[in-house]
Design a protein around this motif. Structure first.
Motif, PDB file in Angstrom:
ATOM      1  N   LEU A  21      19.052 -16.801  39.990  1.00 43.98           N
ATOM      2  CA  LEU A  21      19.461 -18.204  40.055  1.00 43.98           C
ATOM      3  C   LEU A  21      20.850 -18.345  40.668  1.00 43.98           C
ATOM      4  N   CYS A  22      21.784 -17.507  40.245  1.00 49.74           N
ATOM      5  CA  CYS A  22      23.137 -17.550  40.807  1.00 49.74           C
ATOM      6  C   CYS A  22      23.117 -17.217  42.299  1.00 49.74           C
ATOM      7  N   GLY A  23      22.289 -16.277  42.700  1.00 50.82           N
ATOM      8  CA  GLY A  23      22.172 -15.938  44.116  1.00 50.82           C
ATOM      9  C   GLY A  23      21.675 -17.104  44.938  1.00 50.82           C
ATOM     10  N   PHE A  24      20.669 -17.810  44.434  1.00 53.03           N
ATOM     11  CA  PHE A  24      20.151 -18.976  45.151  1.00 53.03           C
ATOM     12  C   PHE A  24      21.188 -20.091  45.220  1.00 53.03           C
ATOM     13  N   ILE A  25      21.894 -20.312  44.140  1.00 49.86           N
ATOM     14  CA  ILE A  25      22.907 -21.374  44.117  1.00 49.86           C
ATOM     15  C   ILE A  25      24.041 -21.049  45.087  1.00 49.86           C
ATOM     16  N   ILE A  26      24.491 -19.811  45.082  1.00 50.41           N
ATOM     17  CA  ILE A  26      25.578 -19.410  45.983  1.00 50.41           C
ATOM     18  C   ILE A  26      25.155 -19.547  47.434  1.00 50.41           C
ATOM     19  N   SER A  27      23.934 -19.113  47.752  1.00 51.23           N
ATOM     20  CA  SER A  27      23.482 -19.216  49.145  1.00 51.23           C
ATOM     21  C   SER A  27      23.297 -20.672  49.553  1.00 51.23           C
ATOM     22  N   ALA A  28      22.985 -21.544  48.625  1.00 48.46           N
ATOM     23  CA  ALA A  28      22.838 -22.964  48.944  1.00 48.46           C
ATOM     24  C   ALA A  28      24.198 -23.637  49.122  1.00 48.46           C
ATOM     25  N   LEU A  29      25.221 -23.163  48.420  1.00 44.57           N
ATOM     26  CA  LEU A  29      26.531 -23.803  48.491  1.00 44.57           C
ATOM     27  C   LEU A  29      27.400 -23.278  49.636  1.00 44.57           C
ATOM     28  N   ARG A  30      27.028 -22.157  50.251  1.00 43.00           N
ATOM     29  CA  ARG A  30      27.834 -21.608  51.344  1.00 43.00           C
ATOM     30  C   ARG A  30      28.014 -22.583  52.505  1.00 43.00           C
ATOM     31  N   PRO A  31      26.952 -23.248  52.994  1.00 39.55           N
ATOM     32  CA  PRO A  31      27.163 -24.203  54.091  1.00 39.55           C
ATOM     33  C   PRO A  31      28.104 -25.347  53.695  1.00 39.55           C
ATOM     34  N   LEU A  32      28.007 -25.789  52.464  1.00 38.89           N
ATOM     35  CA  LEU A  32      28.886 -26.859  51.989  1.00 38.89           C
ATOM     36  C   LEU A  32      30.337 -26.395  51.969  1.00 38.89           C
ATOM     37  N   ALA A  33      30.574 -25.184  51.490  1.00 37.92           N
ATOM     38  CA  ALA A  33      31.931 -24.635  51.456  1.00 37.92           C
ATOM     39  C   ALA A  33      32.470 -24.454  52.871  1.00 37.92           C
ATOM     40  N   LYS A  34      31.613 -24.043  53.783  1.00 39.44           N
ATOM     41  CA  LYS A  34      32.035 -23.874  55.178  1.00 39.44           C
ATOM     42  C   LYS A  34      32.446 -25.209  55.776  1.00 39.44           C
ATOM     43  N   ALA A  35      31.693 -26.258  55.488  1.00 34.91           N
ATOM     44  CA  ALA A  35      32.024 -27.587  55.993  1.00 34.91           C
ATOM     45  C   ALA A  35      33.372 -28.061  55.432  1.00 34.91           C
ATOM     46  N   PHE A  36      33.600 -27.827  54.144  1.00 36.59           N
ATOM     47  CA  PHE A  36      34.881 -28.210  53.542  1.00 36.59           C
ATOM     48  C   PHE A  36      36.041 -27.460  54.187  1.00 36.59           C
ATOM     49  N   ARG A  37      35.858 -26.158  54.412  1.00 37.34           N
ATOM     50  CA  ARG A  37      36.917 -25.368  55.045  1.00 37.34           C
ATOM     51  C   ARG A  37      37.233 -25.885  56.443  1.00 37.34           C
ATOM     52  N   GLN A  38      36.210 -26.240  57.191  1.00 35.02           N
ATOM     53  CA  GLN A  38      36.434 -26.756  58.542  1.00 35.02           C
ATOM     54  C   GLN A  38      37.194 -28.071  58.502  1.00 35.02           C
ATOM     55  N   GLN A  39      36.851 -28.943  57.569  1.00 31.33           N
ATOM     56  CA  GLN A  39      37.555 -30.218  57.449  1.00 31.33           C
ATOM     57  C   GLN A  39      39.018 -30.005  57.077  1.00 31.33           C
TER      58      GLN A  39
END
Length: 51
Positions: A21-39
């Motif tokens: 479950l943690c693996g799936f959640i982390i892989s789902a949140l990576r694109p969101l974290a990348k978008a925040f970092r870019q902003q």
């Protein structure tokens, strides 16, 4: 089956599911974290250019 062994197997199964479950959640949140970092990078670069 002894009670202690059954409890151990349940704990192992629960730990496995939690890791999955943690693996799936982390892989789902990576694109969101990348978008925040870019902003954040864009905002910091614009502040540096203004100074």
């Amino acid at each position: 089956m002894p009670k202690i062994l059954e409890d151990f197997l349940w704990c192992a199964a629960l730990a496995t599911w939690l890791m999955l479950l943690c693996g799936f959640i982390i892989s789902a949140l990576r694109p969101l974290a990348k978008a925040f970092r870019q902003q954040i990078e864009v905002k910091l670069k614009s502040r540096v250019k203004r100074s």
